[in-house]
Design an enzyme around this catalytic site. Structure first.
Site, PDB file in Angstrom:
ATOM      1  N   LYS A 186      46.149 -32.357  96.817  1.00 18.35           N
ATOM      2  CA  LYS A 186      47.147 -31.730  97.360  1.00 18.35           C
ATOM      3  C   LYS A 186      48.456 -31.538  96.491  1.00 18.35           C
ATOM      4  CE  LYS A 186      49.894 -35.454  97.883  1.00 18.35           C
ATOM      5  NZ  LYS A 186      51.174 -35.781  97.059  1.00 18.35           N
ATOM      6  N   PRO A 215      42.621 -36.484  88.978  1.00 18.42           N
ATOM      7  CA  PRO A 215      43.426 -37.892  88.212  1.00 18.42           C
ATOM      8  C   PRO A 215      43.930 -38.767  89.084  1.00 18.42           C
ATOM      9  CG  PRO A 215      43.871 -35.599  87.294  1.00 18.42           C
ATOM     10  CD  PRO A 215      43.159 -35.567  88.619  1.00 18.42           C
ATOM     11  N   MET A 216      43.576 -40.041  88.493  1.00 26.77           N
ATOM     12  CA  MET A 216      44.070 -41.036  89.614  1.00 26.77           C
ATOM     13  C   MET A 216      45.569 -41.394  89.102  1.00 26.77           C
ATOM     14  SD  MET A 216      40.751 -43.619  89.309  1.00 26.77           S
ATOM     15  CE  MET A 216      41.586 -44.838  90.579  1.00 26.77           C
ATOM     16  N   GLY A 248      48.089 -39.409  89.641  1.00 28.36           N
ATOM     17  CA  GLY A 248      48.840 -38.455  89.317  1.00 28.36           C
ATOM     18  C   GLY A 248      49.465 -37.693  90.594  1.00 28.36           C
ATOM     19  N   GLY A 249      49.701 -38.252  91.771  1.00 29.10           N
ATOM     20  CA  GLY A 249      50.546 -37.723  92.944  1.00 29.10           C
ATOM     21  C   GLY A 249      49.907 -36.622  93.376  1.00 29.10           C
ATOM     22  N   LEU A 250      48.488 -36.630  93.273  1.00 27.88           N
ATOM     23  CA  LEU A 250      47.569 -35.355  93.848  1.00 27.88           C
ATOM     24  C   LEU A 250      46.798 -35.770  95.026  1.00 27.88           C
ATOM     25  CD1 LEU A 250      46.498 -33.899  90.390  1.00 27.88           C
ATOM     26  CD2 LEU A 250      47.971 -33.052  92.104  1.00 27.88           C
ATOM     27  N   GLY A 251      46.983 -37.072  95.299  1.00 34.67           N
ATOM     28  CA  GLY A 251      46.636 -37.606  96.741  1.00 34.67           C
ATOM     29  C   GLY A 251      45.078 -38.054  96.605  1.00 34.67           C
ATOM     30  N   GLY A 252      44.577 -38.327  95.785  1.00 36.63           N
ATOM     31  CA  GLY A 252      42.944 -38.559  95.440  1.00 36.63           C
ATOM     32  C   GLY A 252      42.595 -39.678  96.462  1.00 36.63           C
ATOM     33  N   SER A 299      44.279 -40.921  98.938  1.00 28.03           N
ATOM     34  CA  SER A 299      44.441 -40.767 100.557  1.00 28.03           C
ATOM     35  C   SER A 299      43.307 -39.732 100.910  1.00 28.03           C
ATOM     36  CB  SER A 299      45.854 -40.259 100.604  1.00 28.03           C
ATOM     37  OG  SER A 299      46.714 -40.982 100.174  1.00 28.03           O
ATOM     38  N   ASP A 318      50.089 -40.664 103.551  1.00 26.20           N
ATOM     39  CA  ASP A 318      49.434 -39.222 102.990  1.00 26.20           C
ATOM     40  C   ASP A 318      48.257 -39.054 103.747  1.00 26.20           C
ATOM     41  OD1 ASP A 318      51.791 -38.774 101.541  1.00 26.20           O
ATOM     42  OD2 ASP A 318      50.695 -38.948  99.752  1.00 26.20           O
TER      43      ASP A 318
END
Length: 280
Positions: free
Chosen positions: A12, A95-96, A98-102, A104, A137
């Site tokens: 996300k 990517p861990m 990174g703020g991309l929600g992986g 969650s 999230d």
């Protein structure tokens, strides 16, 4: 005999992140906008006849017992009394840190997939409530629609957004969300806006100034990308992104990405790939 099934866990973006206050319990009041990407992790669930929940992939330095996918599966067992288990394999692309929600997204996919595979019959509201126990999230990934979020990010309202192409860049660093929100320099009094205000004029990320100051690699990525498009930080970072009208424009810039950074091109999606998999 065991049964295996493969499910998507999309990334996300936070298209904006306003910090509007701080509660007495220390949590922050937020306004943010979530949109999914057609890029993400992939999880394979192999059902077991015993009660064991095992993560069968190595994920960096994250111990299996602390992984959100294991916690999500065990939470479902505890809430429903279900007596069989699962092996979970994760193909990690997001990517861990990174703020991309992986993490969650992986947890949400675990809840949704196992609710189906274990035939538990929980509704989406119940799954979202369980998800909130795992992280703020997680509910948006469970529900699977682009959303305007308030509160601590848990009060969701579906929003219809343009679906551009994005170039996402991840510098080689991991940002501590806790450290960003604890920073005394963080703006905590942004005046709340309405959805219509965001749709007409956009918004900003109140965490960006703190992340720039704490993480020079993120500042460098923002400055590089900002030469070509409007660069923004997603969540508390470290990933940054910019939108493009077409895939080729984003891909052409990706081809010139400095070698120290990872990057990918993805399309913004108002409907999560998880919902498509569930419907299929």
């Amino acid at each position: 005999m065991s049964f295996s099934a493969r499910w998507p866990a999309p990334a996300k973006l936070n298209l904006m992140l306003h910090v509007t206050g701080r509660r007495t319990d220390g949590y922050h009041e937020l306004q943010t906008v979530f949109q999914f990407l057609d890029f993400g992790d992939s999880l394979t669930f192999t059902l077991r006849e015993d009660e064991q929940v095992r993560r069968v992939s190595e994920i960096g330095a994250v111990p299996a017992a602390q992984d959100l996918v294991v916690r999500a599966a065990r939470l479902l067992q505890a809430q429903t009394g279900y007596r069989c288990g699962v092996d979970i394999a994760i193909e990690k692309r997001i990517p861990m840190g990174g703020g991309l929600g992986g993490g969650s997204s992986d947890a949400a996919t675990t809840l949704v997939a196992l609710n189906t595979l274990w035939k538990l019959g929980l509704g989406v509201d119940a799954l979202a409530r369980l998800g909130l126990q795992l992280g703020a999230d997680v509910p948006v990934f469970v529900r699977g629609s682009a959303a305007w979020a308030e509160g601590v990010g848990d009060q969701l309202q579906v929003i219809d957004l343009p679906e551009p192409w994005y170039l996402v860049i991840s510098p080689d660093c991991s940002v501590s969300t806790a450290a960003v929100f604890a920073d005394p320099e963080l703006t905590r009094d942004t005046v709340p806006i309405k959805i219509a205000d965001f749709l007409s004029a956009g918004g900003r990320n109140d965490c960006e100034a703190v992340v720039r100051a704490r993480y020079p690699a993120v500042a460098a990525a923002l400055d590089w990308l900002d030469q070509y498009a409007v660069a923004r930080l997603t969540g508390t970072g470290s990933s940054v992104f910019a939108s493009f009208a077409d895939k080729r424009s984003a891909a052409d810039l990706l081809a010139h990405l400095p070698p120290a950074w990872q990057g990918f091109v993805a399309k913004g999606c108002n409907r999560s790939a998880l919902l498509d998999r569930l419907a299929g």
